[in-house]
Design an enzyme around this catalytic site. Structure first.
Site, short mmCIF file in Angstrom:
data_model
loop_
_atom_site.label_atom_id
_atom_site.label_comp_id
_atom_site.label_asym_id
_atom_site.label_seq_id
_atom_site.Cartn_x
_atom_site.Cartn_y
_atom_site.Cartn_z
N GLU A 176 0.82 -1.22 0.00
CA GLU A 176 0.00 0.00 0.00
C GLU A 176 0.85 1.27 0.00
OE1 GLU A 176 -3.64 2.29 2.38
OE2 GLU A 176 -2.64 0.61 3.35
N LYS A 213 -2.79 -1.94 -2.87
CA LYS A 213 -3.83 -1.04 -2.36
C LYS A 213 -3.37 0.38 -2.68
CE LYS A 213 -6.57 0.25 1.69
NZ LYS A 213 -7.21 -0.19 2.93
#
Length: 295
Positions: A176, A213
């Site tokens: 992420e 993400k």
């Protein structure tokens, strides 16, 4: 790695619920839920209250595998139980929802226009416990504030370096590197980010599987080729500070991108609501995020 869970995350319709606010963000999450800081006097009481909130969400009849593929947990939540079952087991066995674990220890200071992750000294031990608790994958967050090529390269390299340690335990890492939605050069950051992620993906072992993400991109469908990479199980999007309706609207324009919302998921839920009102609100929220995720 659980093959049934992998298949579900890879091909299933739905989104990932992020229930992983940790130490620093827990008071804020509780305040949004209608619990003020004077309602608890220490961390243990605070975490007990936030677990009660998460348990209420997870046990809700609205929280179903028809709409939700997975849920990201905080370490403290993984170690606790719901109806006498560890949270990850309850999610999978009772709900058919795949459990993930947040493993980072927060962000370092701003340098080169980015915030790397702080060191994670006990990561090996944490990953061992995650495997014992039947966790499928992990999540860790860095933040990009400026289109600084050196900073962005460092963020992505750190993410993948730790990602390889996670892969070695048989877990699927969610990488992420969030681009701040308020960044003046967000689009340029995303361009550099995509190039760096592509480089790192090409260096992975043939059978390695990761998830990404990312912030919802400025240019619609910008991450399409990352979704098509054989190493990538799924690309999910964070809400990043957009309110739910705006996050859903932007998400729906990106085909194949699914939500992994945190604040936008719990928006409007409070401790004071009756179960009927709470479940109705959660149901409406989940349906709207699901619809935006299946475009």
């Amino acid at each position: 790695m659980n093959k049934e869970q992998l298949e579900r995350v890879y091909k299933g319709k739905g989104f990932i619920a992020a229930l992983d606010q940790s130490g620093g963000s827990t008071p804020k999450a509780l305040l949004q839920y209608g619990i003020k800081e004077d309602s608890y006097s220490n961390d243990e009481e605070m975490f007990a209250m936030v677990h009660e909130m998460r348990g209420r969400i997870i046990k809700s009849p609205a929280f179903v595998s028809e709409h939700i593929l997975g849920a990201i947990l905080f370490e403290n939540t993984m170690d606790r139980t719901i109806d006498h079952q560890f949270t990850a087991d309850f999610l999978w066995e009772k709900k058919g929802i795949v459990p993930f674990l947040k493993v980072d220890q927060g962000l370092a200071g701003l340098e080169n226009g980015v915030q790397l992750m702080k060191p994670i000294p006990d990561l090996d031990d944490l990953l061992g416990r995650a495997v014992e608790k039947n966790i499928f994958g992990t999540k860790m967050r860095s933040v990009i504030k400026e289109a600084n090529p050196e900073g962005i390269r460092q963020v992505v390299e750190q993410q993948f370096e730790i990602g390889k340690q996670i892969l070695s335990k048989g877990l699927v890492p969610i990488i992420e590197p969030e681009v701040d939605i308020h960044s003046a050069d967000k689009k340029e950051s995303e361009k550099i980010l995509k190039e760096e992620i592509s480089k790192q993906l090409s260096s992975l072992d043939k059978d390695a599987k990761v998830m990404l993400k990312l912030s919802i991109p400025t240019e619609d469908n910008f991450y399409r080729e990352l979704m098509d990479d054989p190493h990538v199980v799924r690309v999910v999007a964070l809400s990043g500070g957009y309110d739910r309706s705006e996050a859903n609207e932007k998400l729906a324009r990106n085909h194949g991108l699914i939500a992994s919302f945190s604040r936008a998921l719990s928006e409007g839920l409070t401790a004071q609501q009756t179960d009927e009102d709470f479940n109705a609100m959660l149901s409406s929220t989940i349906t709207s995020i699901y619809k935006a995720s299946i475009t």
